[in-house]
Scaffold this active site. Structure first.
Site, short mmCIF file in Angstrom:
data_model
loop_
_atom_site.label_atom_id
_atom_site.label_comp_id
_atom_site.label_asym_id
_atom_site.label_seq_id
_atom_site.Cartn_x
_atom_site.Cartn_y
_atom_site.Cartn_z
N HIS A 74 0.84 -1.20 0.00
CA HIS A 74 0.00 0.00 0.00
C HIS A 74 0.88 1.26 0.00
O HIS A 74 0.72 2.14 -0.85
CB HIS A 74 -0.91 -0.01 1.23
CG HIS A 74 -1.77 1.19 1.38
ND1 HIS A 74 -3.11 1.19 1.06
CD2 HIS A 74 -1.51 2.46 1.79
CE1 HIS A 74 -3.62 2.39 1.27
NE2 HIS A 74 -2.65 3.18 1.73
N GLU A 75 1.80 1.33 0.95
CA GLU A 75 2.65 2.52 1.03
C GLU A 75 3.59 2.61 -0.16
O GLU A 75 3.90 3.71 -0.64
CB GLU A 75 3.44 2.52 2.34
CG GLU A 75 2.58 2.55 3.59
CD GLU A 75 1.57 3.68 3.62
OE1 GLU A 75 1.81 4.74 2.99
OE2 GLU A 75 0.52 3.52 4.27
N HIS A 99 1.81 4.39 -2.88
CA HIS A 99 1.92 5.84 -2.70
C HIS A 99 3.27 6.33 -3.23
O HIS A 99 3.36 7.38 -3.89
CB HIS A 99 1.80 6.21 -1.22
CG HIS A 99 0.40 6.26 -0.70
ND1 HIS A 99 -0.60 7.00 -1.28
CD2 HIS A 99 -0.15 5.68 0.41
CE1 HIS A 99 -1.71 6.87 -0.57
NE2 HIS A 99 -1.47 6.07 0.45
N HIS A 129 3.45 6.57 -6.92
CA HIS A 129 2.71 7.76 -7.35
C HIS A 129 3.64 8.97 -7.34
O HIS A 129 3.65 9.78 -8.28
CB HIS A 129 1.52 7.97 -6.42
CG HIS A 129 0.46 8.86 -6.97
ND1 HIS A 129 -0.59 9.32 -6.21
CD2 HIS A 129 0.26 9.38 -8.20
CE1 HIS A 129 -1.39 10.07 -6.94
NE2 HIS A 129 -0.89 10.12 -8.16
#
Length: 691
Positions: A477-478, A481, A484
């Site tokens: 998940h991180e 990020h 991104h």
């Protein structure tokens, strides 16, 4: 503290860094450098603003909007570097400096947004928008103008002073709220001295707890409320009384009636936010926040939360009842099921149903190998390459740094990874930017410096950190990020990824979680830490089957958090009731576990009380609808299909906030997001006949 020429000249922030990739020189920075450096950064930014305001030429996009956008780099560097340090390892001195930094910067930002001459020039460009502006430039102009309006630029007279007072008050309250959580979390330990009381606990947790006790000069095993200690304890400890103690201590963080109690601070925060919203012309704080979100209105938020409740609540009750019934089978019909029993019996039931437990999976999820797995995934999807750099100065000795390169060898970013829990570190997991990505007028591309922080258990010397499946999800998940941010390709820093609308920011991270059950991904790194054996096919099959285990309960829990958030930020009169009672009322209709009046999330809900998710916690579920629908395209065309990944990169990851996220999403997916893929992924359609 006033700045002198000497202390600025000798300040690392005011000198060329002379580090690889112009990395922040953390090895030369001390706590005494931050306040003078921020003051100097503010002075430089104010000088730039004065030049804009005093320009005798008519306001244009270049001499006003671009000139404003490109000022303030030093102040940003100072604050980002400080945040990296204090999030990593807070202490009383850093908290003291943080309070002064935040007050200085809040006052400065108020001076900027309430500068009438500056706003008049911005408004002139906004009202006389040049037809030649690109989509990216139009978005920047809209965002800057709207940002000023939402920061009080249209207020007059005494209203401006009221705005200053409220924004300063909110800054201080948020800082105090977070400080209390850290101190309340660090303030409790459980010392276990009897060997029978650690029965059932994972061996690595027991070993770590033993080492912690030894370092504290005690005999036995020392457990804490930090998640790497608390979660496996509450899940595996067979001693029910000890589970109860840990559960109650953890679930009353910020609400123990001690000097770190946050309940009165919660009242002050929500009441001040209401005043703030009313001052700016909104009925509630939620109305103020949602005006600049994809959802746009509270009706849209409640509609989504309601749809999820209708879809998931029946299955969530089935999930809970199944665990209760299993507990009664194990303990007898006179057993009274309590919240501290849920994780323990849920794990035992999962083992029974799927022959799968954390203990079976952990040996294959060595953190070092999982990092490699995340990098492998980025390579397969986007062609990225990662090279560890041991010479980059870091903000904590545990931090590791990687250089990131594109498929053609072009340098893209620095990635700082801080994986381990420690006293004083902020709870949870997060991505942040130390430096933003942007391009100079001459086309020079300044690449981002990104941080990835988690709270995994630090291994003992010579031992690995072994993850459970949820922790692998957190890592991916991180890392999503981070991708991104790494793949941002914009002109203006304020638009770089992940500076997008708040209810879109979680989609690029949550889409990565889909890979945790993909065989090709797992087989690339999931090797037994002792034997080197590849994770067996039968365990992979168990993982896939168990993925939907209690998905409905987890969804309703997230809906509940969204409802609590909206309850606090939809108040239209000053709140002076009981904080926990109000929270319990907000979630009464969807409650699945027995109510304990002393327990509540609000006093430790930093996402909404001291983070950026106030009135926006629904974003996680909103983005989950997006990520499930988006990943369905990967499922259709190939989960590691580089063509699909390139489309995702080109249309979403690289675009930042240069266009409205719904336009970007539709360009990638071909249609607006649909909820059916989420229901399908969570197995809800197959067990709920009403859908």
């Amino acid at each position: 503290m006033s700045n002198t020429k000497e202390n600025i000249i000798n300040n690392p922030f005011a000198q060329p860094y002379n580090t690889p990739f112009d990395a922040i020189p953390f090895d030369r920075i001390t706590v005494e450098h931050f306040i003078p450096a921020l003051k100097e950064g503010i002075r430089r930014e104010q000088e730039n603003i004065d030049n804009i305001c005093n320009n005798p030429s008519p306001a244009t996009f270049e001499n006003t909007i671009v000139a404003y956008e490109t000022g303030g780099q030093m102040a940003s560097d100072v604050l980002c570097a400080f945040n990296a340090i204090i999030y990593s390892h807070s202490n009383d001195k850093l908290v003291e400096v943080e309070n002064e930094l935040q007050q200085l910067y809040t006052e400065h930002r108020n001076n900027v947004t309430l500068n009438e001459a500056l706003f008049e020039r911005i408004k002139s460009v906004y009202n006389n928008r040049p037809a030649t502006l690109t989509t990216e430039q139009n978005r920047l102009l809209d965002d800057i103008y709207t940002g000023f309006v939402r920061a009080g630029a249209n207020l007059k007279g005494n209203e401006r002073e009221e705005y200053r007072k409220l924004s300063k008050k909110l800054t201080l309250l948020s800082l105090k709220f977070q400080e209390n959580i850290i101190k309340d979390t660090d303030g409790f330990t459980l010392l276990v001295t009897r060997e029978e009381d650690i029965e059932g606990l994972p061996a690595d947790l027991v070993e770590t707890a033993g080492k912690s006790a030894e370092e504290s000069g005690k005999e036995g095993w020392l457990f804490t409320l930090h998640r790497p200690s608390y979660l496996p304890f509450i899940t595996f400890c067979k001693n029910r009384e000890l589970r109860r103690q840990m559960y109650m201590e953890y679930s009353t963080i910020g609400a123990k009636g001690n000097e770190h109690d946050n309940r009165n601070i919660v009242k002050e925060i929500v009441n001040t936010r209401l005043q703030f919203a009313r001052l700016l012309g909104y009925n509630t704080y939620s109305d103020y926040v949602l005006a600049e979100r994809m959802a746009q209105t509270t009706d849209a938020v409640f509609s989504m939360l309601g749809k999820l409740t209708w879809s998931y609540l029946p299955a969530a009750h089935k999930d809970i009842n199944e665990v209760k019934e299993y507990a009664l089978e194990c303990e007898g019909n006179d057993f009274i099921f309590e919240p501290w029993d849920f994780a323990f019996y849920s794990e035992k039931l999962k083992e029974s149903k799927y022959s799968l437990s954390d203990k079976e999976v952990r040996p294959y999820l060595n953190l070092d190998q999982a990092i490699y797995g995340a990098f492998y995934l980025a390579t397969r999807l986007y062609g990225l390459n990662f090279k560890q750099n041991h010479d980059i100065p870091t903000f904590n000795p545990d931090v590791k740094v990687w250089e990131v390169y594109d498929y053609d060898g072009r340098y893209l970013a620095l990635l700082y990874c801080d994986f381990y829990a420690r006293r004083g570190k902020h709870a949870g997991a997060w991505m942040d930017s130390i430096k933003a990505q942007y391009k100079d007028a001459d086309g020079t591309d300044h690449r981002p410096h990104i941080t990835l922080s988690t709270n995994f258990r630090k291994p003992l010397p010579g031992k690995p950190t072994l993850l459970n499946f949820d922790e692998l999800n957190t890592l991916l998940h991180e890392f999503g990020h981070c991708l991104h941010g790494i793949l941002s390709d914009v002109t203006y820093a304020s638009q770089c990824s992940p500076n997008v609308l708040w209810d879109f920011v979680e989609m690029p991270s949550q889409i990565m979680e889909n890979y945790t059950t993909e065989e090709e991904f797992l087989k690339a790194f999931a090797f037994h830490h002792e034997t080197g054996e590849t994770i067996p096919a039968e365990i992979l099959e168990k993982i896939r089957k168990a993925r939907t285990y209690h998905a409905a309960y987890q969804c309703i829990r997230q809906v509940g958090l969204g409802l609590i958030d909206q309850a606090w930020h939809n108040i239209s009169t000053q709140f002076d009731g009981d904080v926990l009672d109000y929270e319990h009322q907000a979630t009464e209709a969807i409650r699945t576990l027995p109510l304990i009046k002393e327990v509540g999330i609000t006093p430790q809900f930093s996402h909404i009380m001291s983070g950026g998710y106030a009135a926006g916690y629904y974003s996680y579920k909103w983005a989950e609808v997006l990520d499930a629908d988006a990943f369905s395209r990967f499922k259709e065309e190939g989960v590691l299909n580089m063509k699909v990944a390139q489309s995702f990169r080109d249309n979403i990851l690289s675009k930042g906030n240069t266009e409205h996220p719904m336009e970007l999403y539709v360009r990638f997916r071909g249609h607006k997001p649909q909820i059916e893929p989420l229901l399908e992924r969570d197995g809800i359609k197959s067990i709920c006949p009403h859908l």
